[in-house]
Design a protein around this motif. Structure first.
Motif, PDB file in Angstrom:
ATOM      1  N   PRO A   1      66.349  13.911 -41.974  1.00  0.00           N
ATOM      2  CA  PRO A   1      65.291  14.589 -41.213  1.00  0.00           C
ATOM      3  C   PRO A   1      63.975  14.608 -41.982  1.00  0.00           C
ATOM      4  O   PRO A   1      63.945  14.479 -43.211  1.00  0.00           O
ATOM      5  CB  PRO A   1      65.849  16.013 -41.032  1.00  0.00           C
ATOM      6  CG  PRO A   1      67.327  15.872 -41.219  1.00  0.00           C
ATOM      7  CD  PRO A   1      67.522  14.770 -42.207  1.00  0.00           C
ATOM      8  N   ALA A   2      62.899  14.794 -41.267  1.00  0.00           N
ATOM      9  CA  ALA A   2      61.575  14.728 -41.891  1.00  0.00           C
ATOM     10  C   ALA A   2      61.379  15.828 -42.928  1.00  0.00           C
ATOM     11  O   ALA A   2      60.700  15.625 -43.941  1.00  0.00           O
ATOM     12  CB  ALA A   2      60.494  14.830 -40.809  1.00  0.00           C
ATOM     13  N   ARG A   3      61.978  17.008 -42.712  1.00  0.00           N
ATOM     14  CA  ARG A   3      61.770  18.115 -43.656  1.00  0.00           C
ATOM     15  C   ARG A   3      62.466  17.893 -44.999  1.00  0.00           C
ATOM     16  O   ARG A   3      62.140  18.578 -45.971  1.00  0.00           O
ATOM     17  CB  ARG A   3      62.271  19.415 -43.026  1.00  0.00           C
ATOM     18  CG  ARG A   3      63.761  19.421 -42.734  1.00  0.00           C
ATOM     19  CD  ARG A   3      64.206  20.749 -42.142  1.00  0.00           C
ATOM     20  NE  ARG A   3      65.632  20.771 -41.861  1.00  0.00           N
ATOM     21  CZ  ARG A   3      66.197  20.298 -40.766  1.00  0.00           C
ATOM     22  NH1 ARG A   3      65.414  19.759 -39.821  1.00  0.00           N
ATOM     23  NH2 ARG A   3      67.496  20.343 -40.579  1.00  0.00           N
ATOM     24  N   GLU A   4      63.415  16.958 -45.051  1.00  0.00           N
ATOM     25  CA  GLU A   4      64.161  16.712 -46.290  1.00  0.00           C
ATOM     26  C   GLU A   4      63.705  15.453 -47.013  1.00  0.00           C
ATOM     27  O   GLU A   4      64.241  15.131 -48.074  1.00  0.00           O
ATOM     28  CB  GLU A   4      65.651  16.606 -45.983  1.00  0.00           C
ATOM     29  CG  GLU A   4      66.241  17.882 -45.399  1.00  0.00           C
ATOM     30  CD  GLU A   4      67.727  17.743 -45.122  1.00  0.00           C
ATOM     31  OE1 GLU A   4      68.260  16.667 -45.438  1.00  0.00           O
ATOM     32  OE2 GLU A   4      68.328  18.694 -44.602  1.00  0.00           O
ATOM     33  N   ARG A   5      62.756  14.739 -46.482  1.00  0.00           N
ATOM     34  CA  ARG A   5      62.348  13.482 -47.101  1.00  0.00           C
ATOM     35  C   ARG A   5      61.480  13.698 -48.330  1.00  0.00           C
ATOM     36  O   ARG A   5      61.427  12.834 -49.216  1.00  0.00           O
ATOM     37  CB  ARG A   5      61.595  12.633 -46.080  1.00  0.00           C
ATOM     38  CG  ARG A   5      62.475  12.154 -44.936  1.00  0.00           C
ATOM     39  CD  ARG A   5      61.724  11.246 -43.976  1.00  0.00           C
ATOM     40  NE  ARG A   5      62.602  10.788 -42.892  1.00  0.00           N
ATOM     41  CZ  ARG A   5      62.208  10.004 -41.903  1.00  0.00           C
ATOM     42  NH1 ARG A   5      60.942   9.579 -41.874  1.00  0.00           N
ATOM     43  NH2 ARG A   5      63.062   9.634 -40.961  1.00  0.00           N
ATOM     44  N   ALA A   6      60.783  14.819 -48.412  1.00  0.00           N
ATOM     45  CA  ALA A   6      59.910  15.059 -49.576  1.00  0.00           C
ATOM     46  C   ALA A   6      60.724  15.131 -50.859  1.00  0.00           C
ATOM     47  O   ALA A   6      60.338  14.565 -51.892  1.00  0.00           O
ATOM     48  CB  ALA A   6      59.108  16.343 -49.373  1.00  0.00           C
ATOM     49  N   ALA A   7      61.856  15.811 -50.823  1.00  0.00           N
ATOM     50  CA  ALA A   7      62.693  15.918 -52.019  1.00  0.00           C
ATOM     51  C   ALA A   7      63.249  14.552 -52.417  1.00  0.00           C
ATOM     52  O   ALA A   7      63.319  14.216 -53.601  1.00  0.00           O
ATOM     53  CB  ALA A   7      63.842  16.907 -51.773  1.00  0.00           C
ATOM     54  N   LEU A   8      63.624  13.750 -51.441  1.00  0.00           N
ATOM     55  CA  LEU A   8      64.130  12.414 -51.745  1.00  0.00           C
ATOM     56  C   LEU A   8      63.024  11.513 -52.296  1.00  0.00           C
ATOM     57  O   LEU A   8      63.271  10.697 -53.198  1.00  0.00           O
ATOM     58  CB  LEU A   8      64.743  11.793 -50.496  1.00  0.00           C
ATOM     59  CG  LEU A   8      65.984  12.512 -49.940  1.00  0.00           C
ATOM     60  CD1 LEU A   8      66.459  11.847 -48.659  1.00  0.00           C
ATOM     61  CD2 LEU A   8      67.101  12.523 -50.972  1.00  0.00           C
ATOM     62  N   ASP A   9      61.804  11.673 -51.786  1.00  0.00           N
ATOM     63  CA  ASP A   9      60.686  10.897 -52.324  1.00  0.00           C
ATOM     64  C   ASP A   9      60.422  11.261 -53.782  1.00  0.00           C
ATOM     65  O   ASP A   9      60.103  10.390 -54.610  1.00  0.00           O
ATOM     66  CB  ASP A   9      59.432  11.136 -51.489  1.00  0.00           C
ATOM     67  CG  ASP A   9      59.517  10.463 -50.124  1.00  0.00           C
ATOM     68  OD1 ASP A   9      60.263   9.468 -50.008  1.00  0.00           O
ATOM     69  OD2 ASP A   9      58.855  10.936 -49.174  1.00  0.00           O
ATOM     70  N   ALA A  10      60.545  12.551 -54.112  1.00  0.00           N
ATOM     71  CA  ALA A  10      60.353  12.968 -55.501  1.00  0.00           C
ATOM     72  C   ALA A  10      61.429  12.378 -56.413  1.00  0.00           C
ATOM     73  O   ALA A  10      61.143  11.947 -57.538  1.00  0.00           O
ATOM     74  CB  ALA A  10      60.359  14.501 -55.590  1.00  0.00           C
ATOM     75  N   ALA A  11      62.664  12.342 -55.933  1.00  0.00           N
ATOM     76  CA  ALA A  11      63.745  11.745 -56.731  1.00  0.00           C
ATOM     77  C   ALA A  11      63.508  10.250 -56.937  1.00  0.00           C
ATOM     78  O   ALA A  11      63.734   9.721 -58.034  1.00  0.00           O
ATOM     79  CB  ALA A  11      65.093  11.985 -56.047  1.00  0.00           C
ATOM     80  N   ILE A  12      63.033   9.573 -55.900  1.00  0.00           N
ATOM     81  CA  ILE A  12      62.752   8.140 -56.027  1.00  0.00           C
ATOM     82  C   ILE A  12      61.624   7.908 -57.033  1.00  0.00           C
ATOM     83  O   ILE A  12      61.685   6.978 -57.854  1.00  0.00           O
ATOM     84  CB  ILE A  12      62.405   7.556 -54.648  1.00  0.00           C
ATOM     85  CG1 ILE A  12      63.639   7.566 -53.735  1.00  0.00           C
ATOM     86  CG2 ILE A  12      61.859   6.135 -54.770  1.00  0.00           C
ATOM     87  CD1 ILE A  12      63.357   7.150 -52.309  1.00  0.00           C
ATOM     88  N   ALA A  13      60.590   8.741 -56.997  1.00  0.00           N
ATOM     89  CA  ALA A  13      59.478   8.579 -57.936  1.00  0.00           C
ATOM     90  C   ALA A  13      59.932   8.787 -59.382  1.00  0.00           C
ATOM     91  O   ALA A  13      59.517   8.059 -60.294  1.00  0.00           O
ATOM     92  CB  ALA A  13      58.360   9.567 -57.587  1.00  0.00           C
ATOM     93  N   LYS A  14      60.814   9.756 -59.611  1.00  0.00           N
ATOM     94  CA  LYS A  14      61.306   9.999 -60.969  1.00  0.00           C
ATOM     95  C   LYS A  14      62.150   8.831 -61.469  1.00  0.00           C
ATOM     96  O   LYS A  14      62.013   8.393 -62.622  1.00  0.00           O
ATOM     97  CB  LYS A  14      62.128  11.289 -60.987  1.00  0.00           C
ATOM     98  CG  LYS A  14      62.629  11.664 -62.368  1.00  0.00           C
ATOM     99  CD  LYS A  14      63.382  12.976 -62.335  1.00  0.00           C
ATOM    100  CE  LYS A  14      63.892  13.346 -63.724  1.00  0.00           C
ATOM    101  NZ  LYS A  14      64.637  14.643 -63.700  1.00  0.00           N
TER     102      LYS A  14
END
Length: 328
Positions: free
Chosen positions: A260-273
């Motif tokens: 869902p769109a509300r959970e993508r921010a956390a996944l984007d942060a994990a990908i950036a790390k």
């Protein structure tokens, strides 16, 4: 009597059927009202002038779910599972021509050691039997002849094995077979650009290490062969760990696309790390390539500086590869 009962039953059934037919519009209206509870009419149809019972409900089709990609080949599975990728890399290193050549040298060396030990033992037994120091003080002719024959046989084995070992060590190690390049991540993946740099660095490092393995005019190499072998092994382990990290990034990206769109921010942060960790690993791999290049450039000036530079870069990359494997 029977005909009268049959006629009366038919009349009753006909009357009930006519009663239900008369109530069909009422049934239809109730069904329409229940349907509107689940599918309310569109805003444009609400004020269209039609009665509520005659308005068609606005049915909204649910969004199509993206079907997850299921790996169908061993290469795809190896790219997505770090453990499988590491096992595959070890299997490829085991089947390299250089590794097979080194195993032949080790087996020949062990065989030479065994033949020499047997030859020495039989030679001692021959001397003791011939001088009478073994037994009752009298020379034993049969035992002396038998042990002497065994000494000659195993001595011949030792000489032949020693010559074979010498030829193997003089033979130049064959170049490693070119393995098929692992598939790169998709174009839109955060791991695509680092993996492209890793492929280029692997090609450069392979050529530099091959140059370091070629003997000079004096019959020696600029850097000891053991240092080159350590650098090659460490580079393969680090590349496998970096590809495992890239596979995890791709897995998170697939999960983000379906989340869902509300959970993508956390996944984007994990990908950036994880992308930062991947960049650090590629940079350390590049340091090893640079050290190998300096070793080749300094090969004419002696081996001290080039060996130390290559050893330091190898140790640094080995520590990074260990840290990446612990993260997986």
């Amino acid at each position: 009597m029977a005909g009268g009962n049959g006629r009366r039953d038919f009349n009753e059934f006909n009357a009930k059927l006519e009663k239900h037919i008369e109530k069909l519009p009422e049934y239809a209206q109730k069904a329409q009202e229940k349907l509107q509870r689940y599918f309310p009419p569109a805003a444009g149809e609400a004020g269209g002038g039609k009665p509520a019972a005659q308005q068609r409900p606005a049915y909204q089709r649910p969004p199509a779910m993206r079907r997850p990609t299921v790996p169908t080949t061993f290469s795809q599975v190896a790219g997505q599972v770090p453990a499988v990728a590491e096992v595959r890399a070890k299997w490829q290193r085991w089947n390299e021509p250089a590794a097979r050549h080194q195993r032949r040298i080790n087996r020949t060396s062990r065989a030479l050691t065994l033949w020499l030990l047997i030859t020495i033992l039989l030679g001692v037994l021959t001397v003791l039997s011939g001088t009478g120091l073994l037994g009752n003080g009298q020379p034993e002719v049969f035992q002396t002849v038998l042990s002497g024959f065994g000494t000659i046989v195993f001595g011949t084995f030792s000489v032949r094995t020693g010559l074979k070992l010498r030829e193997l060590k003089k033979h130049q190690l064959p170049a490693a077979a070119t393995a098929p390049a692992p598939p790169l991540p998709p174009a839109g993946s955060a791991a695509r650009e680092p993996m492209e740099r890793l492929a280029e660095s692997e090609a450069s490092l392979g050529e530099l290490l091959r140059q370091l393995s070629v003997p000079t005019s004096l019959g020696t190499t600029a850097v000891p062969e053991i240092s080159v072998a350590d650098a090659r092994t460490t580079a393969l382990e680090a590349a496998a760990a970096l590809r495992g990290l890239a596979s995890r990034i791709q897995a998170i990206e697939r999960g983000r696309n379906s989340a869902p769109a509300r959970e993508r921010a956390a996944l984007d942060a994990a990908i950036a790390k994880m992308r930062e960790q991947l960049d650090d690993g590629i940079e350390a791999y590049g340091s090893l390539v640079a050290a190998a290049g300096r070793a080749v450039a300094a090969s004419s000036d002696g081996m001290g500086t080039s060996k130390q530079s290559l050893t330091d870069a190898t140790d640094h990359l080995a520590g990074l590869a260990l840290a990446l494997r612990e993260l997986s």
